[in-house]
Every structure is written in C-alpha cells, then in structure tokens.
Design an enzyme around this catalytic site. Structure first.
Site, PDB file in Angstrom:
ATOM      1  N   GLU A 171      -6.797  -2.219   3.166  1.00  0.00           N
ATOM      2  CA  GLU A 171      -7.095  -1.550   1.897  1.00  0.00           C
ATOM      3  C   GLU A 171      -5.811  -1.128   1.197  1.00  0.00           C
ATOM      4  OE1 GLU A 171      -5.835   1.654   2.108  1.00  0.00           O
ATOM      5  OE2 GLU A 171      -5.478   1.206   4.228  1.00  0.00           O
ATOM      6  N   GLY A 313      -1.051   0.833   5.659  1.00  0.00           N
ATOM      7  CA  GLY A 313      -2.251   0.212   5.105  1.00  0.00           C
ATOM      8  C   GLY A 313      -1.975  -1.245   4.811  1.00  0.00           C
ATOM      9  N   GLU A 314      -2.652  -1.775   3.782  1.00  0.00           N
ATOM     10  CA  GLU A 314      -2.473  -3.177   3.357  1.00  0.00           C
ATOM     11  C   GLU A 314      -2.946  -4.188   4.393  1.00  0.00           C
ATOM     12  OE1 GLU A 314       1.561  -4.071   2.308  1.00  0.00           O
ATOM     13  OE2 GLU A 314       1.744  -2.369   0.930  1.00  0.00           O
ATOM     14  N   GLY A 315      -3.573  -3.742   5.477  1.00  0.00           N
ATOM     15  CA  GLY A 315      -3.917  -4.682   6.535  1.00  0.00           C
ATOM     16  C   GLY A 315      -2.735  -5.067   7.393  1.00  0.00           C
ATOM     17  N   SER A 316      -1.641  -4.307   7.289  1.00  0.00           N
ATOM     18  CA  SER A 316      -0.395  -4.695   7.961  1.00  0.00           C
ATOM     19  C   SER A 316      -0.523  -4.671   9.485  1.00  0.00           C
ATOM     20  CB  SER A 316       0.755  -3.779   7.521  1.00  0.00           C
ATOM     21  OG  SER A 316       0.412  -2.410   7.654  1.00  0.00           O
TER      22      SER A 316
END
Length: 348
Positions: A171, A313-316
């Site tokens: 997200e 975040g960011e799906g990292s």
C-alpha cells in the site's frame, strides 16, 4: 476508481452479504500436493529438514496453488494507493501532496519497490484509488458507506486478474498507519496507544496526538459494533478495503499471498476476524518497525519470514520475501536427487 453507490447491492441483498458468502466458501489446502512435495524433498541431495523454513515455503505454495509442481512464473506486487481525511488532524509527518508525488515516482521507476521488483523478477502494478479524493476524517464520520466499501473490495478482487501465481500486497497513503491502528484498536481492544507508532517519522507529541485521534474515532463508531466489515468501512480506507478484497479473491483463485507490513496486515486482520482460517494461504513477509506489528502477527498466528526493521510500505518487505520464496522453489525443483547424482543416502 471512485465510490459508486449505484453498485449498492449484490444478488443476496445488502452489499456485505456477498463478501460474507465468499468468506464462508473459501477453499482449503491441497494436502495431496503437499504430500508430493515432501516425497520429492526426501529424495534431494541434502539431509532431511536441512533447508529449514525454505522447505515449508514450497509446501505452502503447493498447498494453495493446488499443484504438485508449484511455480512462481508470474508473481505480482500489487500496491493500492489512497488518501485519508484524518491527516487534517496532524497525525502524519508528511503532507498529503506526497501521495500524488509518490504515484509519479512509481511510474518513473524511482521508488524502492521498483528496484526490488527488478532485482527479484516481480511484476508491479499500482492502483490509484481516487488518490486526490480523501475519505472523510474517521474521527468525525465513517470512511466509507457499505456500498462504497463493498465496491472497493470488489475492485481489489478484480485487480489481481490475469493468471498470476503469487500475489504480494502492499500500500501507499499518507496517514494510513493511523487507519491501520484504528482498525486494530477496534478489533482487539486495549488502549489506543497500544497500537500506535511513529509511522513515517512522528515525534513523541505527534504519536500522542495520533493515539487521541484513534481513540475518538473508535469511540464514535462504537468499534464497528463487533462486525469486522463494519470496522473496515467505518475506520478503514480504500486501500485497506481493496487489499482485503484482493486477499479474498486470491484464496478463491488459488493464488498464495505474501502480506507486507503494518497497514497491509490490517486488511488481513479484518478477514481473520471473520474466519480464523481466512489467512491460511497468506505468508507474513516481515515484522514492521511499527511497535504494534509484532502483537498483531501474534494474534494472526503468523511468524514473519524477515525482521529487517523496515517501515516503508510499498510492498517492499513482501517483494524481498518473494525473492526468498523463488529461491526455495528453485532448490526443490532443480536440485539433484541422491539417485541422479550418485550420492549415497544415510546408512547406505
């Protein structure tokens, strides 16, 4: 993507009825596929269990893909991006303008997740959930109507179409650690400060203010009256609703899911509150640096694969975990057997 009240009702009546039906009809694991994985693993040129959790990862893939030959050929990192009116309460270290700027950064290939996806051979899609139209401030009104929340979950379900074989959910959205903490407080109780952390870098006073806002929001909405979907619509955001939909659709499409961090896990927690087996097809990528994440994972009975102090975040974190899953699968698939390599087995 926008809220559309015209999509108010599915064939069963109220918008959430169809969501509840999908949760009730979730398929289970393929135990025969798991047995086949274990049988081959016993023949590989290594001591039994010597690859530790890597061996369990391949079993997990097989169980939820329903295949004796699991694969990771079309993995996808799906990032859902949204904005939140509660940021007007001073609960974030960054302004809302960062939302649009980060979407542009994703498109230009300049974000951390772009580099991780390129390194690990992962597809990447970013879904703009009306980023320029914040949901209302949850401390004064509900984030979404029931029709809008159900429609957003349906959008998340559709977002993973296209034949993927592994889904990493992430997200992006200023203020969404406040949203996630509010969901946890509503689902699990305790005090607001039990679930609050610094997010993108709040100071001590900012964290205190954040806890106060969360307390106000949960009290106003009466903690969703004990209904997880009501918790989601009243306190969540579009990205959290869409992630919950994507996780649920993946279960029905037999796609294993890797959860990212603190915010992504809030979407998962809503489904888990509906059915304690709803996340059996999900792997927790990592333990976030957000202090409450370790307790959330404990409640979800998830042991994170990694603990790297990440909070981006960011799906990292999910992307890094996907790289490990790919490595685990390659070992199982491509290692020689004792017979083919001419290696003696134990006791022979």
């Amino acid at each position: 993507m926008s809220e559309r009240s015209s999509e108010a009702a599915g064939p069963t009546g109220l918008p959430f009825d169809d969501i509840r039906r999908l949760v009730a009809q979730m398929p289970g694991p393929d135990e025969q596929a798991v047995a086949a994985i274990r049988a081959r693993d016993a023949e590989l040129t290594k001591p039994p269990g010597s690859l530790g959790r890597l061996e369990a990862l391949v079993e997990w893939l097989a169980a939820w893909q329903g295949s004796t030959r699991p694969m990771v050929e079309r993995p996808l990192v799906a990032i859902f991006a949204a904005s939140h009116g509660v940021t007007a309460r001073g609960i974030s270290a960054f302004p809302d303008s960062v939302n649009r700027q980060m979407l542009d950064n994703f498109s230009a290939g300049g974000a951390a997740i772009n580099q991780l996806c390129a390194t690990y051979g992962l597809g990447l899609k970013v879904f703009d959930l009306a980023i320029d139209q914040p949901t209302p401030d949850i401390s004064s009104e509900a984030a979404l109507s029931e029709p809008a929340c159900a429609a957003t979950m349906a959008y998340g379900m559709e977002a993973i179409a296209g034949g993927i074989d592994l889904l990493c959910v992430g997200e992006m959205g200023i203020g969404n650690t406040t949203i996630a903490a509010a969901i946890y407080h509503a689902l699990y109780g305790g005090q607001p400060q039990d679930w609050v952390g610094p997010g993108t870098g709040l100071d001590q006073e900012g964290v205190r203010r954040k806890a106060q806002v969360i307390g106000e929001a949960v009290a106003r909405h009466r903690a969703g009256d004990g209904d997880p979907l009501e918790v989601l619509r009243r306190l969540g955001g579009r990205e959290v609703a869409a992630i919950a939909g994507a996780i649920l659709a993946a279960r029905h499409q037999r796609v294993p899911v890797i959860l990212d961090g603190f915010v992504t896990t809030a979407a998962a927690a809503v489904l888990h509150a509906m059915d304690s087996h709803a996340l059996d097809h999900c792997l927790a990528a990592h333990c976030s640096a957000e202090p409450a994440h370790v307790e959330v994972l404990r409640r979800l009975n998830k042991t994170p694969l990694l603990d790297l102090g990440m909070r981006l975040g960011e799906g990292s974190g999910a992307a890094i975990a996907a790289g490990i899953v790919k490595g685990a699968l390659a070992c199982w698939r491509d290692m020689a057997t004792f017979e083919s390599a001419g290696v003696a087995t134990k006791g022979s």
